[in-house]
Design a protein around this motif. Sequence first.
Motif, PDB file in Angstrom:
ATOM      1  N   ILE A   1     -37.793 -13.404  39.846  1.00 37.62           N
ATOM      2  CA  ILE A   1     -36.419 -13.858  40.070  1.00 37.62           C
ATOM      3  C   ILE A   1     -35.564 -13.578  38.838  1.00 37.62           C
ATOM      4  O   ILE A   1     -35.981 -13.832  37.704  1.00 37.62           O
ATOM      5  CB  ILE A   1     -36.376 -15.367  40.394  1.00 37.62           C
ATOM      6  N   LEU A   2     -34.352 -13.061  39.084  1.00 36.76           N
ATOM      7  CA  LEU A   2     -33.339 -12.886  38.045  1.00 36.76           C
ATOM      8  C   LEU A   2     -32.127 -13.703  38.460  1.00 36.76           C
ATOM      9  O   LEU A   2     -31.535 -13.459  39.513  1.00 36.76           O
ATOM     10  CB  LEU A   2     -32.965 -11.411  37.891  1.00 36.76           C
ATOM     11  N   LEU A   3     -31.760 -14.682  37.639  1.00 34.69           N
ATOM     12  CA  LEU A   3     -30.670 -15.602  37.975  1.00 34.69           C
ATOM     13  C   LEU A   3     -29.568 -15.547  36.939  1.00 34.69           C
ATOM     14  O   LEU A   3     -29.836 -15.671  35.743  1.00 34.69           O
ATOM     15  CB  LEU A   3     -31.173 -17.046  38.018  1.00 34.69           C
ATOM     16  N   VAL A   4     -28.331 -15.380  37.396  1.00 38.89           N
ATOM     17  CA  VAL A   4     -27.170 -15.657  36.560  1.00 38.89           C
ATOM     18  C   VAL A   4     -26.792 -17.107  36.819  1.00 38.89           C
ATOM     19  O   VAL A   4     -26.708 -17.538  37.971  1.00 38.89           O
ATOM     20  CB  VAL A   4     -25.990 -14.725  36.917  1.00 38.89           C
ATOM     21  N   GLU A   5     -26.598 -17.869  35.770  1.00 40.23           N
ATOM     22  CA  GLU A   5     -26.346 -19.300  35.956  1.00 40.23           C
ATOM     23  C   GLU A   5     -25.473 -19.840  34.836  1.00 40.23           C
ATOM     24  O   GLU A   5     -25.621 -19.460  33.687  1.00 40.23           O
ATOM     25  CB  GLU A   5     -27.686 -20.047  36.001  1.00 40.23           C
ATOM     26  N   GLN A   6     -24.543 -20.729  35.203  1.00 42.26           N
ATOM     27  CA  GLN A   6     -23.710 -21.416  34.211  1.00 42.26           C
ATOM     28  C   GLN A   6     -24.190 -22.839  33.974  1.00 42.26           C
ATOM     29  O   GLN A   6     -23.866 -23.446  32.961  1.00 42.26           O
ATOM     30  CB  GLN A   6     -22.244 -21.456  34.686  1.00 42.26           C
ATOM     31  N   ASN A   7     -24.965 -23.391  34.929  1.00 46.46           N
ATOM     32  CA  ASN A   7     -25.471 -24.751  34.791  1.00 46.46           C
ATOM     33  C   ASN A   7     -26.657 -24.736  33.832  1.00 46.46           C
ATOM     34  O   ASN A   7     -27.728 -24.235  34.159  1.00 46.46           O
ATOM     35  CB  ASN A   7     -25.876 -25.297  36.165  1.00 46.46           C
TER      36      ASN A   7
END
Length: 253
Positions: free
Chosen positions: A204-210
């Motif tokens: 999994i590759l996630l872009v996240e601000q949280n």
Amino acid sequence: MSTKPSAHPSANQGVNLLELKGVHTHIGAYHILHGVDLAVPRGQLTMLLGRNGAGKTTTLRTIMGLWQASQGSLHFDGRDISKMHTPHIAGLDIAYVPENMGIFSDLSVKENMLLAARKASRVAQIDEQRLQWIFGLFPAVQKFWNHPAGKLSGGQKQMLAVSRAIVEPRKLLIIDEPSKGLAPVMINNMIDAFAQLKASGVTILLVEQNINFAKRLGDTVAVMDDGRVVHAGSMAELAEDEALQRSLLGLAL
């Protein structure tokens, strides 16, 4: 609860499933990515962090071939995908969930799922064991099976978007800001689901601000700034180093 394996075994068992080296991307007259180096280890969850405008979404879209890299190389499972078109990249068992989720509001949840199941022409042809596994991850998908997708809440739409991405086995799941706009209880549900997905073997590759989301889920992390990766390493190490967090992100986890 048991999880159904989501990733295919690969003949090319390199450490990294996805590698970007020196990737530049231009959009019209704008030079957005300035030599991105990114490694996504096989079987792990990699967080892609950075301030707004750092180039995170452009990186994801470049991986998917929605924008072509003007320089550099992209390799997936040992294969050069730098010049491949989006349908061929998706055909390598890569699923992409964009920030806008990409669901069809006028269609039912069931119809959205069927459209994503490339090997099925009717619901009965979708792998029943896999469908039950998805219902276990995201009960709202089963609850609202026959409802128009446009009537779902934001969190339920996000769950549907991820469900569509995993309705067939994938080697790599790429998701842009899955927790954006979600209530805390929905974020916790999403974290639990991603933890199960990761345990099932999917990369999994996630872009996240949280930041809490990133801290709880990430194995490895890459931080972007001004179109480049300026830090890469262990998520746990970054989570423990407040000075580094402030330097890279302007905040502490």
